[in-house]
Every structure is written in C-alpha cells, then in structure tokens.
Design a protein around this motif. Structure first.
Motif, mmCIF file in Angstrom:
data_model
loop_
_atom_site.group_PDB
_atom_site.id
_atom_site.type_symbol
_atom_site.label_atom_id
_atom_site.label_comp_id
_atom_site.label_asym_id
_atom_site.label_seq_id
_atom_site.Cartn_x
_atom_site.Cartn_y
_atom_site.Cartn_z
ATOM 1 N N ALA A 1 -5.764 -1.075 -12.921
ATOM 2 C CA ALA A 1 -7.022 -0.677 -12.612
ATOM 3 C C ALA A 1 -7.081 0.792 -11.841
ATOM 4 O O ALA A 1 -6.200 0.951 -11.240
ATOM 5 C CB ALA A 1 -7.754 -1.817 -11.572
ATOM 6 N N ILE A 2 -8.112 1.592 -12.190
ATOM 7 C CA ILE A 2 -7.857 2.842 -11.681
ATOM 8 C C ILE A 2 -9.163 3.495 -11.463
ATOM 9 O O ILE A 2 -10.364 3.088 -12.330
ATOM 10 C CB ILE A 2 -7.274 3.864 -12.888
ATOM 11 C CG1 ILE A 2 -7.303 5.324 -12.459
ATOM 12 C CG2 ILE A 2 -7.983 3.925 -14.400
ATOM 13 C CD1 ILE A 2 -6.731 6.356 -13.357
ATOM 14 N N ASP A 3 -9.340 4.281 -10.507
ATOM 15 C CA ASP A 3 -10.664 4.670 -9.978
ATOM 16 C C ASP A 3 -10.288 6.154 -9.377
ATOM 17 O O ASP A 3 -9.610 6.236 -8.304
ATOM 18 C CB ASP A 3 -11.502 3.793 -9.081
ATOM 19 C CG ASP A 3 -13.146 4.308 -8.683
ATOM 20 O OD1 ASP A 3 -13.326 5.552 -9.091
ATOM 21 O OD2 ASP A 3 -13.732 3.293 -8.168
ATOM 22 N N MET A 4 -10.924 7.193 -10.183
ATOM 23 C CA MET A 4 -10.646 8.363 -9.683
ATOM 24 C C MET A 4 -11.758 9.532 -9.784
ATOM 25 O O MET A 4 -12.773 9.172 -10.550
ATOM 26 C CB MET A 4 -9.381 9.088 -10.783
ATOM 27 C CG MET A 4 -8.956 10.600 -10.462
ATOM 28 S SD MET A 4 -7.824 11.092 -11.701
ATOM 29 C CE MET A 4 -9.059 11.718 -12.586
ATOM 30 N N LYS B 1 0.702 -1.191 -0.030
ATOM 31 C CA LYS B 1 -0.042 0.056 -0.093
ATOM 32 C C LYS B 1 0.707 1.238 0.116
ATOM 33 O O LYS B 1 1.894 1.346 0.719
ATOM 34 C CB LYS B 1 -0.797 0.123 1.236
ATOM 35 C CG LYS B 1 -1.689 1.099 1.356
ATOM 36 C CD LYS B 1 -2.816 1.172 2.385
ATOM 37 C CE LYS B 1 -3.922 0.248 2.018
ATOM 38 N NZ LYS B 1 -5.140 0.293 2.908
ATOM 39 N N MET B 2 0.588 2.269 -0.868
ATOM 40 C CA MET B 2 1.199 3.500 -0.847
ATOM 41 C C MET B 2 0.171 4.524 -0.995
ATOM 42 O O MET B 2 -0.927 4.672 -1.579
ATOM 43 C CB MET B 2 1.810 3.586 -2.097
ATOM 44 C CG MET B 2 2.755 5.118 -2.212
ATOM 45 S SD MET B 2 3.615 5.137 -3.768
ATOM 46 C CE MET B 2 5.006 3.945 -3.533
ATOM 47 N N VAL C 1 -2.240 2.015 -4.756
ATOM 48 C CA VAL C 1 -1.795 3.371 -4.402
ATOM 49 C C VAL C 1 -2.993 4.257 -4.283
ATOM 50 O O VAL C 1 -4.065 3.966 -5.041
ATOM 51 C CB VAL C 1 -1.233 3.723 -5.889
ATOM 52 C CG1 VAL C 1 -0.572 5.388 -5.727
ATOM 53 C CG2 VAL C 1 0.367 2.742 -6.004
ATOM 54 N N THR C 2 -3.083 5.088 -3.233
ATOM 55 C CA THR C 2 -4.028 5.932 -2.909
ATOM 56 C C THR C 2 -3.817 7.245 -2.952
ATOM 57 O O THR C 2 -2.650 7.445 -2.359
ATOM 58 C CB THR C 2 -4.896 5.658 -1.764
ATOM 59 O OG1 THR C 2 -5.310 4.133 -1.761
ATOM 60 C CG2 THR C 2 -5.856 6.517 -1.282
ATOM 61 N N GLN D 1 -7.547 6.013 -6.886
ATOM 62 C CA GLN D 1 -6.961 4.684 -6.262
ATOM 63 C C GLN D 1 -6.701 3.817 -7.572
ATOM 64 O O GLN D 1 -7.247 3.574 -8.523
ATOM 65 C CB GLN D 1 -8.120 3.958 -5.503
ATOM 66 C CG GLN D 1 -7.734 2.564 -4.807
ATOM 67 C CD GLN D 1 -8.693 2.171 -3.850
ATOM 68 O OE1 GLN D 1 -9.940 2.032 -3.954
ATOM 69 N NE2 GLN D 1 -8.308 2.137 -2.566
ATOM 70 N N LEU D 2 -5.509 3.193 -7.518
ATOM 71 C CA LEU D 2 -5.005 2.258 -8.365
ATOM 72 C C LEU D 2 -4.606 1.058 -7.768
ATOM 73 O O LEU D 2 -4.215 0.875 -6.467
ATOM 74 C CB LEU D 2 -3.610 2.753 -8.975
ATOM 75 C CG LEU D 2 -3.688 4.210 -9.434
ATOM 76 C CD1 LEU D 2 -2.116 4.416 -9.959
ATOM 77 C CD2 LEU D 2 -4.467 4.307 -10.780
ATOM 78 N N ARG D 3 -4.950 -0.336 -8.397
ATOM 79 C CA ARG D 3 -4.788 -1.410 -7.933
ATOM 80 C C ARG D 3 -3.909 -2.236 -8.701
ATOM 81 O O ARG D 3 -3.838 -2.235 -10.057
ATOM 82 C CB ARG D 3 -6.157 -2.200 -7.776
ATOM 83 C CG ARG D 3 -6.887 -1.543 -6.353
ATOM 84 C CD ARG D 3 -8.144 -2.445 -6.139
ATOM 85 N NE ARG D 3 -9.169 -1.878 -5.334
ATOM 86 C CZ ARG D 3 -8.850 -1.712 -3.891
ATOM 87 N NH1 ARG D 3 -7.687 -2.430 -3.472
ATOM 88 N NH2 ARG D 3 -9.721 -1.055 -3.177
#
Length: 202
Positions: A150-153, A47-48, A109-110, A139-141
């Motif tokens: 995978a990206i959610d922004m 996690k970052m 990554v957050t 958030q990237l996974r």
C-alpha cells in the motif's frame, strides 16, 4: 520505545559502473524492530523513517536499474556462495536468484522531505533524461516482497508550484529477484499544474 536505532548523514553508494555516486542519501534514518522476532534471529522492522535526502534511480541503456545492483539482486549463475560469517539470518534458505531482502518484513516506511530522482538513459539514445519529484512525503504499509504494498505519496513534480501530486493505491507484488519491469500497479493519481513540456524527450 522498543528496540531501534537512529543514524545521521546516511549514504548508500552505488556499485561500480554507475555514473551517480549514491543511490540513497539522508540526513536521518530511524529504524525500530520487533523484539520477539529479533530474539529468534529474524528482522521484522515495525517502522522506518528516512528524512531530508534523496533517492537516485538510474536506468542504463540496456534497461538495468541501479536499485537491483545496490540490493544485490543477481541471477543464480552470477551468485557466489556466502560463508557462514557472511550469511544473514534473513537470507537463510533463500532460493537461487533471490536476494537477502527476501526474508525482510517491514510494517511501515515513511519518507519525509525527500527527493526521488530518476535518470533514464534507455528511451533516448545518447541522452540522460532526468525526472525528479521533490518535497516527497511517502508512506508505505506492509512491505514484504511477494505481496502488494500500500502506498500514499504527495510530492512536487513537473511543476513550479508547491506539492501538486497525490498518488494512492498499491504496488506489487515485487518478485524476490527485484525484476521491476512487470510489477503490477493499482494506483490513483491526482495532479494539477503539471508542466508537460518537461516530458518532451519522451
């Protein structure tokens, strides 16, 4: 819990030749790494988190990005051999033209309350066009190079209102050379209250 570190007031400066002083600035950077790979000299970040700051992306008149310079991406002919003291475990065995990031694996990554600023000097000769996304929650996974990410922004962009942009999907694979011009995108964009007049330079 686990093995990790927290840093405050973090700045990653631009290499020489770029107009902006830094590529990344954050009030806090928190990293947690997997214990077992660490014992085997591999860095796997579980996690970052980056909080309260800005990422500044510059593109010069020749189409080069400061991100590639900041991460050390260079053609094979421009690379100089690393000494044993300088060599990172994650870059052992890397092929010419790749970066030390090639062996890095990040599970999540957050970004919290960050700004992403794009300064473009390519499209309009002699001008710098600035496009910014603020109040970014990202958030990237599963973030290895060479595989889709995978990206959610959500963010506020080209708007005078609150967060008005939602972006979901995947980016990549990103090549180990960090050549971003041909990275495939599979994204869904939902947006409202966009001021298109701010895009008139394009």
């Amino acid at each position: 819990s686990g093995l990790g570190a927290g840093l405050e007031d973090v700045t990653v400066y631009n290499p020489s030749g770029w107009e902006q002083p830094y590529v990344l600035k954050a009030a806090m950077l928190s990293i947690k790494v997997a214990w077992w790979p660490f014992l085997h000299r591999r860095i796997e970040i579980t996690k970052m988190i980056l909080r309260d700051g800005a990422v500044v992306i510059e593109r010069d008149a020749r189409g080069r990005l400061n991100l590639a310079d900041a991460t050390g991406a260079r053609p094979a002919a421009a690379q100089t051999p690393l000494t044993d003291v300088q060599r990172l475990p994650s870059s052992a065995g890397a092929q010419p033209g790749t970066t030390a990031l090639a062996g890095l694996r990040i599970a999540e990554v957050t970004l919290q309350n960050m700004s992403i600023i794009f300064i473009d000097r390519l499209d309009v000769a002699g001008q710098s066009i600035v496009t910014a996304a603020s109040d970014v929650q990202l958030q990237l996974r599963a973030v290895p190079l060479g595989a889709p990410i995978a990206i959610d922004m959500t963010a506020r962009m080209l708007s005078d209102s609150s967060r008005n942009v939602r972006l979901r999907g995947s980016v990549g694979p990103i090549p180990e050379s960090l050549a971003l011009a041909s990275v495939p995108l599979d994204l869904q964009l939902h947006t409202t209250d966009v001021r298109l007049d701010k895009l008139t330079p394009y």
